[in-house]
Structures are given as C-alpha cells and as structure tokens.
Design a protein around this motif. Structure first.
Motif, short mmCIF file in Angstrom:
data_model
loop_
_atom_site.label_atom_id
_atom_site.label_comp_id
_atom_site.label_asym_id
_atom_site.label_seq_id
_atom_site.Cartn_x
_atom_site.Cartn_y
_atom_site.Cartn_z
N ALA A 149 10.88 -11.01 -14.62
CA ALA A 149 10.17 -9.83 -14.23
C ALA A 149 10.88 -9.09 -15.01
O ALA A 149 12.12 -8.83 -15.72
CB ALA A 149 10.00 -9.56 -13.39
N ASP A 150 10.38 -7.73 -15.07
CA ASP A 150 11.09 -6.84 -15.42
C ASP A 150 12.07 -5.89 -15.00
O ASP A 150 13.21 -5.26 -14.90
CB ASP A 150 10.25 -5.17 -16.62
N CYS A 151 11.39 -5.56 -13.54
CA CYS A 151 11.94 -4.90 -12.24
C CYS A 151 12.24 -5.26 -11.15
O CYS A 151 11.00 -5.87 -10.76
CB CYS A 151 12.07 -3.41 -12.52
N TYR A 152 12.87 -4.60 -10.44
CA TYR A 152 12.70 -5.42 -8.78
C TYR A 152 12.77 -4.46 -8.11
O TYR A 152 13.78 -3.12 -8.49
CB TYR A 152 13.91 -6.53 -8.03
N ALA A 153 11.66 -3.84 -7.52
CA ALA A 153 11.99 -2.77 -6.56
C ALA A 153 13.02 -3.31 -4.98
O ALA A 153 11.91 -3.83 -4.24
CB ALA A 153 11.45 -1.46 -6.66
N GLU A 154 13.12 -2.26 -4.07
CA GLU A 154 13.60 -2.66 -2.70
C GLU A 154 12.68 -1.96 -1.42
O GLU A 154 12.28 -2.53 -0.95
CB GLU A 154 15.05 -2.87 -2.13
N ASN A 155 12.18 -1.22 -1.92
CA ASN A 155 11.19 -0.19 -0.56
C ASN A 155 10.30 0.71 -2.14
O ASN A 155 10.67 0.88 -2.96
CB ASN A 155 11.95 0.57 -0.06
N ALA A 156 9.52 1.65 -1.53
CA ALA A 156 9.21 2.35 -2.38
C ALA A 156 9.53 3.39 -3.13
O ALA A 156 9.27 3.35 -4.34
CB ALA A 156 7.55 3.00 -1.47
N SER A 157 10.49 4.13 -2.57
CA SER A 157 10.96 5.31 -3.24
C SER A 157 11.65 4.56 -4.63
O SER A 157 11.82 5.23 -5.65
CB SER A 157 12.28 5.63 -2.76
N GLU A 158 12.35 3.30 -4.77
CA GLU A 158 13.07 2.53 -5.75
C GLU A 158 11.76 2.09 -6.85
O GLU A 158 12.27 2.39 -7.81
CB GLU A 158 13.97 1.84 -4.13
N ALA A 159 11.01 1.69 -6.20
CA ALA A 159 9.92 1.01 -7.08
C ALA A 159 8.96 2.80 -8.30
O ALA A 159 9.19 2.33 -8.93
CB ALA A 159 8.23 1.03 -6.06
N VAL A 160 9.79 3.91 -7.25
CA VAL A 160 8.63 4.78 -8.31
C VAL A 160 10.17 5.17 -8.98
O VAL A 160 9.32 5.45 -10.36
CB VAL A 160 8.35 6.13 -7.10
N SER A 170 1.14 -1.70 0.02
CA SER A 170 0.10 0.22 0.08
C SER A 170 0.82 0.99 0.02
O SER A 170 0.69 2.57 -0.28
CB SER A 170 -1.04 0.20 1.71
N ILE A 171 2.07 1.40 0.68
CA ILE A 171 2.82 2.71 0.18
C ILE A 171 3.40 2.65 -0.80
O ILE A 171 3.32 3.45 -1.27
CB ILE A 171 3.78 2.16 1.38
N VAL A 172 3.69 1.57 -0.97
CA VAL A 172 4.49 1.64 -2.70
C VAL A 172 3.33 1.73 -3.98
O VAL A 172 3.04 2.96 -4.70
CB VAL A 172 4.66 0.06 -2.87
N SER A 173 1.74 1.59 -3.45
CA SER A 173 0.98 2.45 -4.30
C SER A 173 0.75 3.64 -4.10
O SER A 173 0.80 4.95 -5.13
CB SER A 173 -0.77 1.80 -4.16
N THR A 174 0.72 4.29 -2.88
CA THR A 174 0.53 5.54 -2.56
C THR A 174 1.82 6.73 -3.11
O THR A 174 1.32 7.84 -3.59
CB THR A 174 0.12 5.89 -0.69
N MET A 175 3.02 6.46 -2.93
CA MET A 175 4.10 6.64 -3.83
C MET A 175 4.42 7.08 -4.67
O MET A 175 4.15 7.87 -5.68
CB MET A 175 4.88 6.11 -2.70
N LEU A 176 3.80 6.09 -5.97
CA LEU A 176 3.62 5.90 -6.92
C LEU A 176 2.34 6.70 -7.56
O LEU A 176 2.57 8.07 -8.63
CB LEU A 176 3.11 4.48 -7.38
N GLN A 177 1.95 6.61 -7.01
CA GLN A 177 0.24 7.02 -6.76
C GLN A 177 0.26 8.85 -6.76
O GLN A 177 0.08 9.73 -7.39
CB GLN A 177 -0.91 6.94 -5.98
N SER A 178 1.31 9.16 -5.92
CA SER A 178 1.60 10.87 -5.36
C SER A 178 3.35 11.33 -6.45
O SER A 178 3.05 12.48 -6.37
CB SER A 178 1.50 10.67 -4.19
N SER A 179 3.59 10.22 -7.46
CA SER A 179 4.70 10.70 -8.55
C SER A 179 3.56 10.78 -9.79
O SER A 179 4.63 11.20 -10.61
CB SER A 179 5.50 9.72 -8.09
N GLY A 180 2.93 10.19 -10.01
CA GLY A 180 2.16 10.65 -11.17
C GLY A 180 1.35 9.59 -11.79
O GLY A 180 0.92 10.13 -12.95
N PHE A 181 1.59 8.46 -10.89
CA PHE A 181 1.06 7.39 -11.97
C PHE A 181 -0.48 7.40 -11.72
O PHE A 181 -0.91 7.31 -10.86
CB PHE A 181 1.55 6.04 -11.67
N GLU A 182 -1.72 6.68 -12.52
CA GLU A 182 -2.31 5.91 -12.34
C GLU A 182 -2.09 4.99 -11.42
O GLU A 182 -2.03 4.11 -12.44
CB GLU A 182 -3.04 6.19 -13.47
#
Ligand code: B12
Length: 214
Positions: A195-206, A110-122
């Motif tokens: 997979a195309d990518c792996y991210a360790e945390n939410a900022s990296e996911a963005v 959910s943190i990943v979703s929130t950070m992606l959303q606030s960075s401009g992703f739908e």
C-alpha cells in the motif's frame, strides 16, 4: 481536571454506558468549546475504544456494543454540521473509500470520509462490505487519485491486499494510490501488501492523503 478534559471524559463515558441522549447533550456542550475533530477523537472514539477492550475481555456483549455504536454515531452526526464544508475552489483530489468485503464495521471509515471531505477532497464513500471489484470499478468511473480501504477484523484484513492485487491484474496499480486503515492494520502490514500509506486515525488520514498527492 480542566473543564474541557472533564467534558471529553463525560462524552467517552456516555458512549461506554450507551447513553445516547447524554452523548447528544455532552457533545452539544463540547461543540461550544472544542473543535469537532478533537471531540471525535478524544471523546467519542476514546469511549468506543474502551468498549472494544471490554468486549474483548468478555465484560460486554454484542448488544451493548451495538447500542454504544449507535450512541457514538449520533454524536458524530451532530458534529458533522460543524466540519468545514470542503474547499469551494479547486479540490485537492478524488478519493474512493470503503470497508472491505465481509466486514460491516463502518463507523471509523465514515469518520475518515467526513474529515477528508471537509478538508477539500472529493470523496466517494462506498459503505461497508464492499466487493473487491467495486473499489476498482468506482475508482475508474470517477478517476480516483486514492482508494481508501478500511478493515476492522484480522479475518477481513486480507481484503485490502485483494484490492491491490486486483488493481495490479487490471494494470491500474500505477494510476491510483492506496491508503489503508482500521484497527488491525499497521504500517508493517501496509508495507507488506504494497500500500502507499497507512493512517492510524482520521486526522492522520487527512495529512497523509495530502502528502500522497503533493
Ligand atoms: C463497534 C463494533 C462493532 C459494531 C459495528 C457498527 C458499525 N456500524 O460499524 C457491530 C456491533 C455491528 C460489530 C459487529 C461485529 N464485530 Co465488532 N467491533 C466494534 C468495536 C467495539 C469498535 C469499532 C469502532 O467503531 N471503533 C471506533 C472507530 C472510531 O475506530 P476505528 O473503527 O478503529 O476507526 C479509526 C481508525 O481505525 C482509522 N480508520 C478506520 N478505517 C480507516 C480507513 C482508512 C482508509 C484509514 C486511512 C484509516 C481508517 O480511522 C478511524 C477514525 O479515527 C471493535 C473493537 C475495536 N477495538 O476496534 C469490535 C471488533 C472490530 N468486532 C469484532 C467482531 C468479532 C465482530 C463480529 C464478528 C461479532 C459477532 N460475533 O457477530 C461482528 C462483525 C460482523 C462482520 N461480518 O463484520 C472484533 C474483531 C476481531 C478480529 N477478528 O479482529 C473486534 C476487534 C472486537 C474484539 N476485540 O473482539 N462490531
């Protein structure tokens, strides 16, 4: 210890000791001095990681973990209002995100979703314990650019591979990128399952989601 460092330590400590009111109070203070991303990663998540270690060592039991998770969630909620609301103009891309079938862990996802959303992703967050097929059905429905798949247990990690395999069966693997994450996932695992990518945390996911769509 610097002022802000001590505050982050206090937040982590409040999560570890399941003091929800203390989490709310200290996050409230930290909000005035630090960006929400840093408070989530260096305060709340740091505390939750420690809870995980203590649980693993048999020093804490499940009810404690549940209360700590509840305290952490209260802290994240408080910070959500401070995260940017997302881009007003053109969106960067569309992401379907969820936790694999059989796995109820959803705090990090959910943190990943929130950070992606606030960075401009739908973002379409499907929640937790999501059936393999639902990831694909939703991605088709919303014409997703990326599917994010979270798994927190070694026993459910396979669910990430299942989504990729089903995508291939449906002839859709080339149409959507796959991003995986969660504590037991690694770059090596992501490579292994294609997979195309792996991210360790939410900022990296963005950052990595942006790279994928460049
Ligand atoms: C909190 C917690 C719970 C809570 C979950 C509450 C919730 N709503 O999520 C509760 C108490 C419900 C719970 C239940 C269980 N849990 Co539990 N739980 C944890 C704990 C302590 C912390 C997880 C967490 O929230 N961390 C904080 C967040 C912020 O971090 P995160 O999830 O890792 O997310 C970050 C990254 O991983 C990444 N990320 C996450 N998802 C995604 C997705 C994408 C796409 C990307 C790019 C990145 C990404 O970004 C996030 C933010 O930075 C972990 C320990 C650990 N070390 O992870 C155990 C842990 C995962 N649980 C474990 C177990 C065994 C269970 C239970 C089976 C216990 C039981 N006997 O019933 C049940 C699971 C039932 C089920 N079917 O799912 C084990 C799993 C062991 C294994 N096999 O691998 C762990 C590792 C504890 C342990 N050491 O034994 N649990």
């Amino acid at each position: 210890m610097a002022d802000t460092e001590a505050l982050l330590f206090e937040i982590a400590d409040a999560v570890i000791s399941c003091k929800k009111e203390k989490v709310i109070e200290t996050v409230g203070k930290a909000k005035l001095k630090l960006p929400p991303e840093e408070i989530i990663e260096k305060g709340l998540s740091a505390g939750m990681n420690q809870v995980g270690i203590l649980f693993e060592r048999g020093k804490l039991f499940l009810p404690h973990v549940m209360m700590a998770a509840d305290a952490m969630t209260a802290g994240v909620k408080l910070l959500e209002e401070d995260l940017p609301a997302g881009t007003q103009g053109k969106k960067i891309g569309v992401i379907v995100n969820g936790t694999v079938e059989g796995d109820v862990h959803d705090i990090g996802k959910s943190i990943v979703s929130t950070m992606l959303q606030s960075s401009g992703f739908e973002v379409y967050d499907l929640g937790r314990d999501v059936p393999t097929r639902s990831f694909i059905e939703k991605a088709k429905e919303v014409n997703a650019d990326i599917i994010g798949i979270s798994a927190l247990m070694t026993t459910t990690l396979q669910g990430q591979k299942d989504v990729i395999e089903l995508l291939k069966e449906e002839g859709l693997r080339d149409k959507v990128k796959i991003m995986v994450g969660g504590a037991p996932a690694t770059q090596a695992w992501a490579d292994k399952i294609g997979a195309d990518c792996y991210a360790e945390n939410a900022s990296e996911a963005v950052a990595k989601a942006k790279e994928l769509l460049l």
